[in-house]
Design an enzyme around this catalytic site. Structure first.
Site, PDB file in Angstrom:
ATOM      1  N   CYS A   2       6.590  -2.349  33.265  1.00  0.00           N
ATOM      2  CA  CYS A   2       6.911  -2.365  34.691  1.00  0.00           C
ATOM      3  C   CYS A   2       6.196  -1.241  35.441  1.00  0.00           C
ATOM      4  O   CYS A   2       6.027  -0.144  34.896  1.00  0.00           O
ATOM      5  CB  CYS A   2       8.400  -2.196  34.902  1.00  0.00           C
ATOM      6  SG  CYS A   2       9.372  -3.425  34.047  1.00  0.00           S
ATOM      7  N   ARG A  27      -1.045  -2.412  33.412  1.00  0.00           N
ATOM      8  CA  ARG A  27       0.054  -2.006  32.530  1.00  0.00           C
ATOM      9  C   ARG A  27       0.708  -3.190  31.824  1.00  0.00           C
ATOM     10  O   ARG A  27       1.424  -3.006  30.839  1.00  0.00           O
ATOM     11  CB  ARG A  27       1.135  -1.283  33.354  1.00  0.00           C
ATOM     12  CG  ARG A  27       0.691   0.053  33.876  1.00  0.00           C
ATOM     13  CD  ARG A  27       1.600   0.511  34.989  1.00  0.00           C
ATOM     14  NE  ARG A  27       2.921   0.878  34.540  1.00  0.00           N
ATOM     15  CZ  ARG A  27       3.297   2.092  34.177  1.00  0.00           C
ATOM     16  NH1 ARG A  27       2.418   3.071  34.190  1.00  0.00           N
ATOM     17  NH2 ARG A  27       4.533   2.353  33.802  1.00  0.00           N
ATOM     18  N   TRP A  75       7.819  -6.479  33.611  1.00  0.00           N
ATOM     19  CA  TRP A  75       7.542  -6.990  32.267  1.00  0.00           C
ATOM     20  C   TRP A  75       8.907  -7.310  31.675  1.00  0.00           C
ATOM     21  O   TRP A  75       9.715  -6.409  31.433  1.00  0.00           O
ATOM     22  CB  TRP A  75       6.811  -5.906  31.457  1.00  0.00           C
ATOM     23  CG  TRP A  75       6.269  -6.365  30.143  1.00  0.00           C
ATOM     24  CD1 TRP A  75       5.049  -6.949  29.905  1.00  0.00           C
ATOM     25  CD2 TRP A  75       6.897  -6.251  28.856  1.00  0.00           C
ATOM     26  NE1 TRP A  75       4.900  -7.208  28.573  1.00  0.00           N
ATOM     27  CE2 TRP A  75       6.018  -6.798  27.913  1.00  0.00           C
ATOM     28  CE3 TRP A  75       8.124  -5.764  28.418  1.00  0.00           C
ATOM     29  CZ2 TRP A  75       6.312  -6.853  26.547  1.00  0.00           C
ATOM     30  CZ3 TRP A  75       8.432  -5.818  27.070  1.00  0.00           C
ATOM     31  CH2 TRP A  75       7.527  -6.360  26.148  1.00  0.00           C
ATOM     32  N   ASN A 100      12.063   0.836  36.676  1.00  0.00           N
ATOM     33  CA  ASN A 100      11.305   0.767  35.417  1.00  0.00           C
ATOM     34  C   ASN A 100      12.135   1.498  34.379  1.00  0.00           C
ATOM     35  O   ASN A 100      12.608   2.604  34.636  1.00  0.00           O
ATOM     36  CB  ASN A 100       9.942   1.452  35.631  1.00  0.00           C
ATOM     37  CG  ASN A 100       9.131   1.572  34.347  1.00  0.00           C
ATOM     38  OD1 ASN A 100       9.414   0.887  33.369  1.00  0.00           O
ATOM     39  ND2 ASN A 100       8.135   2.431  34.371  1.00  0.00           N
ATOM     40  N   GLY A 101      12.326   0.885  33.203  1.00  0.00           N
ATOM     41  CA  GLY A 101      13.145   1.503  32.162  1.00  0.00           C
ATOM     42  C   GLY A 101      14.234   0.548  31.727  1.00  0.00           C
ATOM     43  O   GLY A 101      14.197  -0.641  32.078  1.00  0.00           O
ATOM     44  N   GLU A 481      -7.249  -2.059  12.454  1.00  0.00           N
ATOM     45  CA  GLU A 481      -7.505  -1.920  13.889  1.00  0.00           C
ATOM     46  C   GLU A 481      -8.362  -3.096  14.386  1.00  0.00           C
ATOM     47  O   GLU A 481      -8.121  -3.625  15.477  1.00  0.00           O
ATOM     48  CB  GLU A 481      -8.192  -0.566  14.162  1.00  0.00           C
ATOM     49  CG  GLU A 481      -8.603  -0.319  15.591  1.00  0.00           C
ATOM     50  CD  GLU A 481      -7.458  -0.304  16.611  1.00  0.00           C
ATOM     51  OE1 GLU A 481      -6.281  -0.314  16.208  1.00  0.00           O
ATOM     52  OE2 GLU A 481      -7.764  -0.327  17.811  1.00  0.00           O
ATOM     53  N   LYS A 485      -7.255  -5.729  17.254  1.00  0.00           N
ATOM     54  CA  LYS A 485      -8.058  -6.020  18.456  1.00  0.00           C
ATOM     55  C   LYS A 485      -8.222  -7.527  18.622  1.00  0.00           C
ATOM     56  O   LYS A 485      -8.091  -8.063  19.709  1.00  0.00           O
ATOM     57  CB  LYS A 485      -9.463  -5.407  18.362  1.00  0.00           C
ATOM     58  CG  LYS A 485      -9.654  -3.932  18.574  1.00  0.00           C
ATOM     59  CD  LYS A 485      -9.328  -3.384  19.922  1.00  0.00           C
ATOM     60  CE  LYS A 485      -7.893  -3.118  20.029  1.00  0.00           C
ATOM     61  NZ  LYS A 485      -7.264  -1.922  19.899  1.00  0.00           N
ATOM     62  N   GLU A 488      -4.929  -9.174  19.678  1.00  0.00           N
ATOM     63  CA  GLU A 488      -4.513  -8.818  21.035  1.00  0.00           C
ATOM     64  C   GLU A 488      -5.226  -9.640  22.105  1.00  0.00           C
ATOM     65  O   GLU A 488      -4.597 -10.097  23.042  1.00  0.00           O
ATOM     66  CB  GLU A 488      -4.808  -7.329  21.310  1.00  0.00           C
ATOM     67  CG  GLU A 488      -3.863  -6.373  20.634  1.00  0.00           C
ATOM     68  CD  GLU A 488      -4.249  -4.914  20.890  1.00  0.00           C
ATOM     69  OE1 GLU A 488      -3.367  -4.124  21.219  1.00  0.00           O
ATOM     70  OE2 GLU A 488      -5.439  -4.569  20.745  1.00  0.00           O
ATOM     71  N   HIS A 504      -3.789 -10.171  -5.004  1.00  0.00           N
ATOM     72  CA  HIS A 504      -2.327 -10.160  -5.107  1.00  0.00           C
ATOM     73  C   HIS A 504      -1.665 -11.004  -4.030  1.00  0.00           C
ATOM     74  O   HIS A 504      -0.569 -10.684  -3.585  1.00  0.00           O
ATOM     75  CB  HIS A 504      -1.816  -8.714  -5.058  1.00  0.00           C
ATOM     76  CG  HIS A 504      -2.387  -7.877  -6.160  1.00  0.00           C
ATOM     77  ND1 HIS A 504      -2.020  -8.035  -7.478  1.00  0.00           N
ATOM     78  CD2 HIS A 504      -3.346  -6.918  -6.151  1.00  0.00           C
ATOM     79  CE1 HIS A 504      -2.712  -7.188  -8.234  1.00  0.00           C
ATOM     80  NE2 HIS A 504      -3.531  -6.499  -7.444  1.00  0.00           N
ATOM     81  N   LYS A 600       0.257  -2.101  28.455  1.00  0.00           N
ATOM     82  CA  LYS A 600      -0.590  -0.962  28.090  1.00  0.00           C
ATOM     83  C   LYS A 600       0.245   0.184  27.560  1.00  0.00           C
ATOM     84  O   LYS A 600      -0.106   0.847  26.601  1.00  0.00           O
ATOM     85  CB  LYS A 600      -1.388  -0.524  29.327  1.00  0.00           C
ATOM     86  CG  LYS A 600      -2.301   0.669  29.104  1.00  0.00           C
ATOM     87  CD  LYS A 600      -3.466   0.277  28.234  1.00  0.00           C
ATOM     88  CE  LYS A 600      -4.360   1.429  27.852  1.00  0.00           C
ATOM     89  NZ  LYS A 600      -5.137   1.130  26.633  1.00  0.00           N
TER      90      LYS A 600
END
Ligand code: G6P
Length: 605
Positions: A2, A27, A75, A100-101, A481, A485, A488, A504, A600
């Site tokens: 948010c 964000r 969000w 926000n929160g 990583e 990427k 995402e 395995h 973000k």
């Protein structure tokens, strides 16, 4: 997550609020809204699900005019993305808030308010705030007093902005746990979740602290904390903090990938001087403690966690300091042992990740004595709450998928490992290490020249449903990583495995439809990974190899990486994997900078 922008100006504020929301889009959000107080002292609000452009169209088509207003990108946490759940929330058409929160005790508060006759129109936790304000106004002389009286009742985190239609010259904001910054210029005053939301005329700002409540009007700003007026310092906003632009690039991610040589050079210049590494960085009082460290615990989330995994290998290999790395959301709920003479490192690009901050709080309670933040934001909560700080100096990172912040984190970790090794008199190869470090910017520039080849080679990958990344040693974490990427931004399911683990389980997945990305630098485990490649090939797997060796005649595709000292090769190999994910996402036509469902900075748990 948010984002808030609120303000008071001399002209119509709706356009400025929309521009602020556009700057906060990075964000991550799924709906947006704004409210302004009109000249007839009524509150008008507009909301929309989807992109800010949709809200902009609604605002343009309607008469949304006023000089004071609040706006929000949401969000979804409590309740799906919908116009009812989008902020602002109103009470009795008199008050409006954006938040926000997370208000953790909202259910109890909601029950109490409903018992008093308040009606809720959303599923959100945030709506309790505006009804609490309405309730508090029965015994408060102003919105400022009302907000101060409700904050002690709140559990959880908030950045909030509120307006009262009967006082169209005053905006009230408050924070605990979620960032909120006041931006100042001669004739405008704004409050926002991030400096980036401010327009170019805002050159100064005030960072609010936890428990601050501020009353903002055109000529007066009053900040109260627990009943006392607090003069918060005014800071200048530097050029790279506001007004981030894509320049000639189509996407921030592409721009940020290409900024890496400069970002890393800046970082090296900041911490490596003629007097050596970190010569002026740590307070003298801390230097002795740092040199005596025997153990390091690192917590982080996402890409920062992957950087930490590589740091563990460096700390143990070069500085002989034992190191454990843990996902912040796991560490914070676990009873763990505090090793003797240990340093607690929290690493976060934003410095606002809720789990990382909570893990730091948990570490302090467990008894860790010394904490270090590695962070890209100087004014973040993480930097404020740790004893020591190393900034990553990557410049603002806008793309949700981290690129330059990640390689900057790795570079700081590498410098720190070398520094610890020097302090412990363990380096016989100091000059070689320094030389390797200094090569980084040029080596990164070389890696970027691979882009046309990568673009061509990865075309078939855009059709894949799944993808496997394998590597050994540090390259296992680089594989993690790389897989992150790809997930995402391309939405292709990707997993990373330590190459030795293939047998395995994951080898059962190999067929001619599963691309396997192999990160195989020419090092002492090359022959091992060559065997893993053979095993994949024998089962019809498609192999894409990133290596500085050409000893791979069995390869489907080889991306030749320029030879580099092994010390810095994890940083170098990050670049082609970023480019791989970028070009696949581009082929798929995805929203690269704002991938679906992602944020973000994850400021809620
Ligand atoms: C989110 C971002 C990731 C980031 C992670 C941790 O998931 O989308 O890019 O790696 O948060 O963020 P931090 O700011 O703590 O590094």
């Amino acid at each position: 997550m948010c984002g808030i922008i609120a303000g008071i100006i001399n002209t119509n504020i709706a356009d400025s609020l929309i521009e602020g929301l556009e700057r906060l889009e990075y964000r991550g959000y799924d709906s947006s809204g704004l409210a302004v107080i009109k000249s007839d002292q009524s509150i008008i609000h507009r909301k929309s699900v989807g992109k800010v452009s949709e809200l902009k169209a609604i605002v343009k088509a309607s008469k949304t005019e006023g000089q004071i207003g609040i706006a929000h990108t949401r969000w979804a946490t409590h309740g799906k993305p919908s116009t009812l759940n989008a902020h602002p929330h109103l009470s009795h058409d008199c008050f409006a808030i954006v938040h926000n929160g997370i208000i953790e005790n909202y259910e109890t508060l909601k029950e109490e308010l409903i018992a008093e006759g308040y009606e809720f129109s959303s599923e959100t936790d945030s709506e309790v705030l505006v009804h609490l304000i309405h309730q508090a106004m029965q015994s408060s002389s102003s919105l400022f007093d009302a907000v101060q009286s409700i904050t002690p009742k709140l559990e959880g985190s908030y950045a909030l902005a509120a307006i009262d239609k009967s006082t169209p010259d005053t905006l009230v904001v408050a924070r605990r746990g979620s960032p909120l910054i006041i931006g100042l210029s001669d004739d405008q005053i704004f409050a926002a979740s991030d400096v980036i939301a401010f327009n170019e005329t805002i050159e100064q700002c005030i960072y609010l602290e936890d428990e601050d409540v501020a009353a903002i009007s055109k000529n007066l700003l009053t900040v109260m904390n627990n009943g006392e007026i607090i003069p918060r310092p005014i800071n200048s906003i530097s050029g790279d903090e506001n007004g981030a632009s894509k320049g000639s690039y189509t996407h921030f991610m592409h721009k940020e990938i290409h900024e890496q040589p400069q970002a890393i050079q800046r970082l090296i210049d900041a911490y490596l001087t003629d007097k050596g590494l970190f010569s002026n960085t740590f307070p003298v009082a801390d230097q002795l403690a740092i040199s005596r460290i025997k153990n390091i615990t690192i917590v982080a989330c996402g890409s920062s966690y992957h950087a930490a995994l590589i740091a563990k290998l460096w700390f143990e290999a070069y500085a002989e300091i034992q190191c454990q790395v843990e996902i912040a959301s796991e560490f914070r709920y676990r009873k763990s042992i505090v090793p003797k003479r240990s340093l607690f490192i929290a690493i976060s690009q934003s410095g606002e990740t809720a789990d990382t901050l909570a893990a730091l709080g948990h570490a302090k309670k467990l008894g860790y004595k010394k904490s270090l933040a590695i962070c890209n934001s100087n004014h973040s909560s993480l930097v404020r709450e740790t004893d020591l700080c190393l900034l990553t100096h990557a410049g603002k990172e806008i793309s949700v998928a981290s690129t330059k912040a990640f390689t900057s984190q790795l570079t700081v970790f590498l410098m720190l490992a070398i520094y610890f090794a020097q302090k412990r008199k363990l380096t016989t190869k100091n000059d070689t290490m320094m030389d390797a470090l200094k090569q980084l910017p040029d080596q990164l520039s070389d890696a970027l020249t691979l882009e046309p080849l990568i673009e061509k080679t990865v075309t078939p990958l855009a059709k894949a449903k799944n993808c496997l990344f394998i590597g050994r040693g540090e390259m296992h974490s680089i594989a993690m990583e790389g897989a992150l990427k790809l997930k995402e931004i391309s939405y292709i399911h990707a997993e990373a495995y330590a190459a030795g683990e293939l047998k395995h389980g994951p080898i059962a997945l190999i067929d001619d439809k599963l691309p396997v990305i192999v990160i195989a630098p020419n090092n002492d485990v090359l022959s091992k990974i060559q065997s893993n490649i053979n095993e994949v090939k024998a089962r019809g797997g498609q192999v894409y190899i990133f290596s500085d060796s050409d000893d791979f005649d069995q390869a489907n595709s080889l991306i030749p990486i320029a030879p580099a000292p092994s010390l810095i090769s994890p940083i170098i190999y990050s670049i082609p994997l970023q480019l791989l994910a970028y070009h696949i996402a581009l082929l798929k036509g995805n929203d690269i900078d704002q991938p679906r469902n992602l944020a973000k900075s994850v400021t809620v748990e």
